[in-house]
Scaffold this motif. Sequence first.
Motif, PDB file in Angstrom:
ATOM      1  N   ILE A  90      86.696  58.460  90.914  1.00  0.00           N
ATOM      2  CA  ILE A  90      86.970  58.985  92.244  1.00  0.00           C
ATOM      3  C   ILE A  90      86.477  57.965  93.268  1.00  0.00           C
ATOM      4  CG2 ILE A  90      86.698  60.918  93.821  1.00  0.00           C
ATOM      5  CD1 ILE A  90      87.981  61.647  91.096  1.00  0.00           C
ATOM      6  N   LEU A 132      85.380  56.846  96.741  1.00  0.00           N
ATOM      7  CA  LEU A 132      84.850  57.530  97.908  1.00  0.00           C
ATOM      8  C   LEU A 132      85.168  56.756  99.175  1.00  0.00           C
ATOM      9  CD1 LEU A 132      81.331  58.392  96.424  1.00  0.00           C
ATOM     10  CD2 LEU A 132      83.280  59.948  96.664  1.00  0.00           C
ATOM     11  N   GLN A 153      82.046  59.352 103.058  1.00  0.00           N
ATOM     12  CA  GLN A 153      81.695  60.302 102.000  1.00  0.00           C
ATOM     13  C   GLN A 153      80.543  59.829 101.112  1.00  0.00           C
ATOM     14  OE1 GLN A 153      85.530  60.254 100.150  1.00  0.00           O
ATOM     15  NE2 GLN A 153      86.472  61.613 101.647  1.00  0.00           N
ATOM     16  N   TYR A 212      78.024  61.932  98.643  1.00  0.00           N
ATOM     17  CA  TYR A 212      78.603  62.160  97.317  1.00  0.00           C
ATOM     18  C   TYR A 212      78.448  60.986  96.334  1.00  0.00           C
ATOM     19  CZ  TYR A 212      80.675  66.324  99.368  1.00  0.00           C
ATOM     20  OH  TYR A 212      80.850  67.538  99.971  1.00  0.00           O
ATOM     21  N   ARG A 254      84.874  69.571  93.405  1.00  0.00           N
ATOM     22  CA  ARG A 254      86.315  69.650  93.628  1.00  0.00           C
ATOM     23  C   ARG A 254      86.732  68.473  94.511  1.00  0.00           C
ATOM     24  NH1 ARG A 254      87.105  74.510  96.322  1.00  0.00           N
ATOM     25  NH2 ARG A 254      87.504  75.581  94.360  1.00  0.00           N
ATOM     26  N   VAL A 255      87.817  67.807  94.138  1.00  0.00           N
ATOM     27  CA  VAL A 255      88.286  66.612  94.837  1.00  0.00           C
ATOM     28  C   VAL A 255      89.750  66.798  95.225  1.00  0.00           C
ATOM     29  CG1 VAL A 255      88.660  64.125  94.686  1.00  0.00           C
ATOM     30  CG2 VAL A 255      86.721  65.170  93.471  1.00  0.00           C
ATOM     31  N   VAL A 281      90.856  60.124  99.176  1.00  0.00           N
ATOM     32  CA  VAL A 281      90.182  61.423  99.055  1.00  0.00           C
ATOM     33  C   VAL A 281      89.965  62.014 100.437  1.00  0.00           C
ATOM     34  CG1 VAL A 281      88.063  62.571  98.337  1.00  0.00           C
ATOM     35  CG2 VAL A 281      89.091  60.804  96.882  1.00  0.00           C
ATOM     36  N   LEU A 316      85.948  66.854  99.623  1.00  0.00           N
ATOM     37  CA  LEU A 316      85.050  66.957  98.474  1.00  0.00           C
ATOM     38  C   LEU A 316      84.217  68.215  98.661  1.00  0.00           C
ATOM     39  CD1 LEU A 316      83.966  63.233  98.547  1.00  0.00           C
ATOM     40  CD2 LEU A 316      85.089  64.275  96.596  1.00  0.00           C
TER      41      LEU A 316
END
Length: 725
Positions: free
Chosen positions: A677, A679, A683, A687, A701-702, A718, A721
């Motif tokens: 994922i 980022l 974020q 995260y 959850r993404v 993304v 999040l």
Amino acid sequence: MKLSKLTVLGLGVAFALSATALQAATPYNWNNTAPVKVPSAQQSNGKTVLFDVSHGGVEGNADWVIDGAFSDFADALVAEGYRVEEYRGVDLNNDGKIRFFDDRNISTQANEAIITYDAIKHADVFVLAETNRPFTLSEQQALETFIAAGKGIFFVADHYDADRNLNTWDATEVFNGYNRSDLSKYNLGGAYGDWRNPKSAQQGWLVENFGIRFRFNGVDYKQGVSGVEPASQTEGLTQGVAPILMAAGATLAIVDGQKAKGLVYFAETDNPTKWKYAKDSGLYFGGEAEGPYVAIAKSGAGKAAFIGDSSPIEDATPKYRRQDNGNTKKTYPGWTDPGHASVLSVNIINWLATPESYTHFDGANGRTPGRVTPVPMTSEEMFDPNNGQPWSNPSNGFNPWDTDTYKDNSFNAPYGQGQVDPDPDPDPTPGTAVSVADALAATTGTELVVQGKVTDAVNGIYGLLLTDLNNPAVSINVKLESNQRADFNPQLNPEILGKTLLVTGKRNSYMGEPGIRYVTDLVIAPSALSVAQALATAQGETITLTGKVKAPLNSIYALVLSDLSDDSTTINIKLESSQRAEFSPQLNPSILDETLVITGKRDSYMSQPGIRNVSEIAKASSTSPDPDPNLDMTVSEVLAKSNGTPVVVAGTITSAINNIYALELSDPNAPGNKLYIKLESSQRATYSPQLNPALLGKKLRVTGVKNDYMSQPGVRNVTELTLLD
């Protein structure tokens, strides 16, 4: 307009530091030490090259520092045996840092970003790259003394209006010794003297000392300026040199052929074009009459060299952030361009660093004189199309004369984190991509990001046809690597037809036609730009952007839209009459803080960057419902999807990936199935498991787009999040 929530949220690229970090830091201490590059004792030739940043070279997208986008240049000089240093000025108060102050308006002698002969006399060559602030009379004298001591200066300019810090000065003006304008405000007086346009090719600091001036033109010729003079007439400097890239630049005019001569000209067979943003005709004559693109001068004991564009000698590794908005810079990999400006640049430095007893190109001993440019100053160059105004108006509170307003991690800014490690795998964005038409005009070997629409397969499963978004008759072939075909070849995946792609690769040929090969990245383009990205687009372009409503503007007629990742980055939106009842904060206060998606023409409004002719405007929240948590995909399900598929996936955070830039999401029911994922910058503080190890083992959850990251299956772009634990 129907847009998914995926396409309109979280596309900003602005960089931010935490308030806590800023409060704890000491201003102007983060970047005190100027870099130095030193050859081994065995390699050393005992000579030093100084690269100046006391007067610019780091404004806007420029990053002409020896550990940034001039690092390839610096490293090549170290390999030649030179000690290479960055010059910032003189530490007048001995506090360990060199500060820039506006010495036009501050009565005390506080400005330390100055040039003195004593500070630079240890060097053999002084490189002035896109100087964006005028020299004082004493600084001009210091440079003259440097030349009189038998040393060399390399003047690297750019096109007229390369006013990167929006202070109304570009390098052509600073080097010439006068602004293009003749307004009384440019008679600076005092330490500076009169900088008004003299409207004469024979007047000005550069021509009086070196017999040459920079033109105020703006010319494009990416194929490469091909009139390379024979080495026998150029002191040997053009040996091994091919046509030199010009990605919007200036030429020079020779006024005294005994002082100056050209190395590279437009050949009669070259067909240069006006730079599309030039404020005047841009291209005055063409051919040799336009004047040399690269030139040298011998005036007394010392030497000088000149080039009208930075692109052919820069590389794609910028160090700093932009001073005006804090965004990541985008520089051009010109050092590796096949025209061998790199060869010419090293030859020039070697020549500048070698003292020689002759004083002019007077024809003696093979010192061929230069050819005087027929019209060394056109009538257009005697007037200022900007009327003394900057290229565009500064925004985001930026003041080019006040370093306290510079954004974090930019050169001369109060705060930063030392040398910022750029995202090693950044997402290409429409704001940094070229069109298919521009890609077709690029020289073979150029690395670029191309934006276009997929319209057909090419060579069965092995390639695709990418078509220009504004001209369906213009296309280019793209050769796909084996791991890209399943997702991006229309024969294997018909759903990719009609999608807009960002293709990162190298200009080449494929199947006997113009093409893109060596593709390293393919990304489905986001349909909405962030405000920061929109600010970087050219005026006149029709774009779609997203941001948050910050305030009303001009009563009921407009609004201020802020970037989703940086509230201080804004753009003005002029509303059409039918849009005001719903979207004017003056008429409808409930619209404040709403996220909007807007399509319109990039322009200015109320003398600030703006959007006009708005054709579509909608709330992002009304374009698509929030994802149903009961419909979350598993990691295993996403792995089975094609790249480019919008997804909402839930899984377990199991590792940090690529330092702070990404995380690994695993399927709790099949731990061997994983996604990377990527980022976004906003974020990472929350995260990134590297910054927050407590995230490991948490369920996340993404919302994003299925796409590879670091050559592994992943999710990019993304937008949301959510921790589920």
